[in-house]
Design an enzyme around this catalytic site. Structure first.
Site, PDB file in Angstrom:
ATOM      1  N   LYS A   1       0.833  -1.211   0.000  1.00 56.77           N
ATOM      2  CA  LYS A   1       0.000   0.000   0.000  1.00 56.77           C
ATOM      3  C   LYS A   1       0.862   1.253   0.000  1.00 56.77           C
ATOM      4  O   LYS A   1       0.548   2.235  -0.666  1.00 56.77           O
ATOM      5  CB  LYS A   1      -0.933   0.022   1.216  1.00 56.77           C
ATOM      6  CG  LYS A   1      -2.129  -0.893   1.066  1.00 56.77           C
ATOM      7  CD  LYS A   1      -3.198  -0.573   2.103  1.00 56.77           C
ATOM      8  CE  LYS A   1      -4.304  -1.608   2.083  1.00 56.77           C
ATOM      9  NZ  LYS A   1      -5.231  -1.465   3.222  1.00 56.77           N
TER      10      LYS A   1
ATOM     11  N   LYS B   1      -5.239 -10.476  -6.794  1.00 57.29           N
ATOM     12  CA  LYS B   1      -6.472 -10.692  -6.029  1.00 57.29           C
ATOM     13  C   LYS B   1      -7.509  -9.633  -6.377  1.00 57.29           C
ATOM     14  O   LYS B   1      -7.158  -8.497  -6.702  1.00 57.29           O
ATOM     15  CB  LYS B   1      -6.183 -10.711  -4.525  1.00 57.29           C
ATOM     16  CG  LYS B   1      -5.985  -9.357  -3.908  1.00 57.29           C
ATOM     17  CD  LYS B   1      -6.039  -9.373  -2.380  1.00 57.29           C
ATOM     18  CE  LYS B   1      -5.753  -7.952  -1.902  1.00 57.29           C
ATOM     19  NZ  LYS B   1      -5.542  -7.793  -0.492  1.00 57.29           N
TER      20      LYS B   1
ATOM     21  N   LYS C   1     -10.731  -3.678  -4.178  1.00 51.88           N
ATOM     22  CA  LYS C   1     -11.415  -2.443  -4.585  1.00 51.88           C
ATOM     23  C   LYS C   1     -10.447  -1.461  -5.224  1.00 51.88           C
ATOM     24  O   LYS C   1     -10.843  -0.571  -5.951  1.00 51.88           O
ATOM     25  CB  LYS C   1     -12.154  -1.807  -3.406  1.00 51.88           C
ATOM     26  CG  LYS C   1     -11.279  -1.502  -2.227  1.00 51.88           C
ATOM     27  CD  LYS C   1     -12.094  -1.265  -0.969  1.00 51.88           C
ATOM     28  CE  LYS C   1     -11.220  -1.307   0.265  1.00 51.88           C
ATOM     29  NZ  LYS C   1     -11.081  -2.640   0.840  1.00 51.88           N
TER      30      LYS C   1
HETATM   31  P1  TYM Z   1     -10.815  -6.236   4.346  1.00 49.91           P
HETATM   32  O1  TYM Z   1     -11.857  -5.285   4.785  1.00 49.91           O
HETATM   33  O2  TYM Z   1      -9.838  -5.780   3.303  1.00 49.91           O
HETATM   34  O3  TYM Z   1     -11.462  -7.563   3.789  1.00 49.91           O
HETATM   35  C1  TYM Z   1     -12.482  -8.268   4.513  1.00 49.91           C
HETATM   36  C2  TYM Z   1     -12.284  -9.750   4.333  1.00 49.91           C
HETATM   37  O4  TYM Z   1     -12.339 -10.105   2.938  1.00 49.91           O
HETATM   38  C3  TYM Z   1     -11.215 -10.925   2.611  1.00 49.91           C
HETATM   39  N1  TYM Z   1     -10.849 -10.676   1.201  1.00 49.91           N
HETATM   40  C4  TYM Z   1     -10.742 -11.642   0.271  1.00 49.91           C
HETATM   41  N2  TYM Z   1     -10.918 -12.972   0.326  1.00 49.91           N
HETATM   42  C5  TYM Z   1     -10.749 -13.682  -0.813  1.00 49.91           C
HETATM   43  N3  TYM Z   1     -10.409 -13.119  -2.005  1.00 49.91           N
HETATM   44  C6  TYM Z   1     -10.234 -11.772  -2.117  1.00 49.91           C
HETATM   45  N4  TYM Z   1      -9.915 -11.233  -3.289  1.00 49.91           N
HETATM   46  C7  TYM Z   1     -10.394 -10.968  -0.942  1.00 49.91           C
HETATM   47  N5  TYM Z   1     -10.283  -9.651  -0.685  1.00 49.91           N
HETATM   48  C8  TYM Z   1     -10.570  -9.490   0.621  1.00 49.91           C
HETATM   49  C9  TYM Z   1     -10.122 -10.472   3.559  1.00 49.91           C
HETATM   50  O5  TYM Z   1      -9.125 -11.459   3.703  1.00 49.91           O
HETATM   51  C10 TYM Z   1     -10.899 -10.241   4.829  1.00 49.91           C
HETATM   52  O6  TYM Z   1     -11.071 -11.444   5.556  1.00 49.91           O
HETATM   53  N6  TYM Z   1      -7.503  -5.976   8.056  1.00 49.91           N
HETATM   54  C11 TYM Z   1      -8.799  -6.497   7.678  1.00 49.91           C
HETATM   55  C12 TYM Z   1      -9.916  -6.009   8.561  1.00 49.91           C
HETATM   56  C13 TYM Z   1      -9.694  -6.269  10.006  1.00 49.91           C
HETATM   57  C14 TYM Z   1      -9.800  -7.513  10.668  1.00 49.91           C
HETATM   58  C15 TYM Z   1      -9.531  -7.250  12.033  1.00 49.91           C
HETATM   59  C16 TYM Z   1     -10.066  -8.797  10.224  1.00 49.91           C
HETATM   60  C17 TYM Z   1      -9.403  -5.329  10.942  1.00 49.91           C
HETATM   61  N7  TYM Z   1      -9.288  -5.923  12.170  1.00 49.91           N
HETATM   62  C18 TYM Z   1      -9.536  -8.288  12.985  1.00 49.91           C
HETATM   63  C19 TYM Z   1     -10.071  -9.836  11.178  1.00 49.91           C
HETATM   64  C20 TYM Z   1      -9.790  -9.569  12.521  1.00 49.91           C
HETATM   65  C21 TYM Z   1      -9.112  -6.045   6.266  1.00 49.91           C
HETATM   66  O7  TYM Z   1      -8.645  -5.029   5.829  1.00 49.91           O
HETATM   67  O8  TYM Z   1     -10.015  -6.800   5.611  1.00 49.91           O
END
Ligand code: TYM
Length: 332
Positions: free
Chosen positions: A112, A195, A198
């Site tokens: 990022k 992957k 967004k």
């Molecule tokens: P975030 O908001 O980017 O994504 C939410 C969830 O979606 C999954 N994901 C995917 N899975 C499969 N293929 C893809 N292309 C794909 N893109 C996204 C992510 O792995 C995630 O599970 N840091 C985290 C949010 C967070 C969090 C936490 C998660 C903050 N605190 C504590 C678990 C526990 C995040 O940015 O996910």
């Protein structure tokens, strides 16, 4: 009952198909067996600039989408991170046992910040994984259901839990990531080795759950495949075709092998048309439910406020123990 916890960022008006298939799809059935905590990490969202009005709207939309996919506030604790101050408080303590180099090795930060230049990346973006560790450890979950891209953050969380426990005495549960093998990483339709995200290079590669299904169907029909004609599951050599098979299998509940067998003698046009149809059938009722939840904002706010109260009960207990262990004076 054992616990699970997970979060999804409110950084877009709609969750995308990767979010759903990698993460949300497993959150729903986990409610049956686990004490579930699901939350919207808005503190994480502001690690990159957010328009305040937009953030508020997207947080409510995120809540509506979670309810619409089947998160049940009577069985799960559903809350917004900023309404539970213990997350930020524990993050500070954990940041003091995290090495600077250790945080610098997080690949998501490197990716990022490389886009903007490290000079412009915020300190919040750098310490993002420490806040994520706090999110998790406060609730002492055994499992954290996420997609593949969160694996390294979970490793750091486990390291910090063990380090704190060794230094101050057993306090945290060391959590396991729960990653669904088949759908841990859904790929961009235009660039099927990257992957789905967004921040993709082109919106044509991204399927948003709340987009007009006609738009999404078009995107599926123009998905990048390969120059062969055979439909088989082979992610290394046929990433585009394999991604479509993965998506269709997950949304229809039919195994990939069964789909492949059914495509003997058929072409990519059939695969795409069927995948588009299955997606349309999935998102159409979902969108209607999201609209229903969004129509009653007072009810959404009430659900989140109840969730925050329930979350705080657990979070404040853990934080109290942490503060005591590190040597802070008792607080009121
Ligand atoms: P975030 O908001 O980017 O994504 C939410 C969830 O979606 C999954 N994901 C995917 N899975 C499969 N293929 C893809 N292309 C794909 N893109 C996204 C992510 O792995 C995630 O599970 N840091 C985290 C949010 C967070 C969090 C936490 C998660 C903050 N605190 C504590 C678990 C526990 C995040 O940015 O996910």
């Amino acid at each position: 009952r054992p616990r699970v916890l997970s979060g999804i960022q409110p950084t877009s008006d709609s969750f995308h198909l990767g979010n759903f298939l990698g993460a949300l799809q497993q959150w729903v059935p986990l409610q049956d067996e686990f004490d579930a905590y699901y939350f919207i990490p808005d503190l994480h969202a502001i690690t990159v600039p957010q328009d305040p009005k937009g953030l508020r709207r997207r947080t409510l939309r995120a809540a509506a989408q979670l309810l619409a996919v089947g998160i049940d506030p009577d069985r799960s604790v559903l809350f917004v991170q900023s309404q539970v101050p213990e997350h930020a408080e524990l993050a500070w303590v954990l940041s003091c046992i995290t090495g600077f180099g250790e945080a610098g090795r997080m690949t998501q930060f490197k990716d990022k910040s490389a886009k903007e230049g490290t000079e412009h990346a915020s300190v919040g973006l750098f310490t993002y994984p420490v806040l994520m560790a706090a999110d998790i450890l406060l609730y002492r979950p055994q499992r954290v259901p996420v997609g593949e891209d969160q694996r390294q953050h979970l490793e750091l969380t486990r390291d910090l839990a063990q380090r704190f426990n060794t230094r101050f005495g057993k306090t945290f549960v060391v959590p396991e990531p729960q990653i669904i093998k088949g759908t841990a990483k859904i790929y961009d339709l235009q660039n099927p080795t990257a992957k789905m995200s967004k921040s993709a290079a082109t919106p044509a590669g991204l399927i948003n759950l709340l987009d007009d299904p006609k738009v999404s169907a078009k995107k599926i029909k123009s998905a990048v495949t390969d120059n062969e004609r055979e439909i088989r599951f082979d992610p290394a050599n046929k990433p585009g075709v394999s991604n479509l098979l993965t998506i269709q299998a997950a949304l229809s509940g039919r195994p990939v092998d069964e789909l492949v067998a059914g495509y003997a003698g058929k072409g990519y046009g059939d695969l795409k048309a069927d995948t588009a149809e299955v997606l349309t059938e999935f998102v159409t009722p979902l969108q209607a439910k999201v609209d229903e939840y969004l129509a009653d904002e007072a009810e959404l706010l009430r659900i989140l406020s109840t969730g925050a109260d329930q979350a705080r009960e657990v979070a404040s207990r853990t934080l109290g123990q942490v503060y005591d262990k590190v040597g802070f004076l008792p607080r009121k």
